[in-house]
Design an enzyme around this catalytic site. Sequence first.
Site, short mmCIF file in Angstrom:
data_model
loop_
_atom_site.label_atom_id
_atom_site.label_comp_id
_atom_site.label_asym_id
_atom_site.label_seq_id
_atom_site.Cartn_x
_atom_site.Cartn_y
_atom_site.Cartn_z
N LYS A 18 1.54 23.15 20.17
CA LYS A 18 2.77 22.39 20.41
C LYS A 18 3.22 21.62 19.16
O LYS A 18 2.44 21.42 18.22
CB LYS A 18 2.54 21.45 21.60
N GLU A 61 4.95 34.33 31.02
CA GLU A 61 5.05 33.60 29.74
C GLU A 61 4.98 34.55 28.54
O GLU A 61 5.71 34.37 27.56
CB GLU A 61 3.95 32.53 29.69
N HIS A 85 -0.73 24.53 24.86
CA HIS A 85 -0.42 25.09 26.17
C HIS A 85 -1.29 26.32 26.42
O HIS A 85 -1.58 27.07 25.48
CB HIS A 85 1.05 25.52 26.24
N ASN A 142 0.40 16.93 24.07
CA ASN A 142 -1.02 17.25 24.21
C ASN A 142 -1.46 18.53 23.50
O ASN A 142 -2.38 19.22 23.94
CB ASN A 142 -1.40 17.27 25.70
N TYR A 190 9.58 26.27 31.09
CA TYR A 190 8.95 25.30 31.98
C TYR A 190 9.69 25.16 33.31
O TYR A 190 9.57 24.13 33.97
CB TYR A 190 8.86 23.94 31.30
#
Length: 138
Positions: free
Chosen positions: A10, A127, A116, A113, A50
């Site tokens: 990320k 995805e 993913h 965070n 998302y």
Amino acid sequence: MAQRTFSIIKPDAVRDGYIGAILAAIDKGGFKIVSLKKQSISKKQAEGFYAVHAGKPFFDGLCEFMSSGPLVLMVLEKDNAIADLRKLMGATNPANAEPGTIRKQFAKSIGENAIHGSDAEETAAFEIGYWFAGYELV
Ligand code: DAT
Ligand code: MG
């Protein structure tokens, strides 16, 4: 049997200079990199990715964050790849992540965070198809 999963390094981790360290952890974890690309994404692209979280209080901030700078999109492969990557990532909130996990080492908060990973076979298929064309996966 070899299984594929989808992962993102990320924007926070890219910004903090952790691409190499996270790829090393993925390599050490026994994953084969099937495909990898570094790029920026639009907020609209983040919203589509998302979509399962649409309507949740963190959705807008999450999509803003994911489109805030370059990230690394990856397709990874190994036996039990989906569960094994989730284990290597650690808990969504890095404060609750096990020592040695990627989120424990490289993430700052539940919102930013570091990584993913797909959570099931169906989400992995969606995805991978969302970010990669067939010709990028040969
Ligand atoms: P994960 O990424 O561990 O699969 P998730 O699918 O529940 O977690 O949520 C997707 C992302 O949304 C997560 O990585 C960070 C963000 N997020 C989830 N819960 C959040 C919260 N309570 N506050 C802020 N961001 C959150
Ligand atoms: Mg998830």
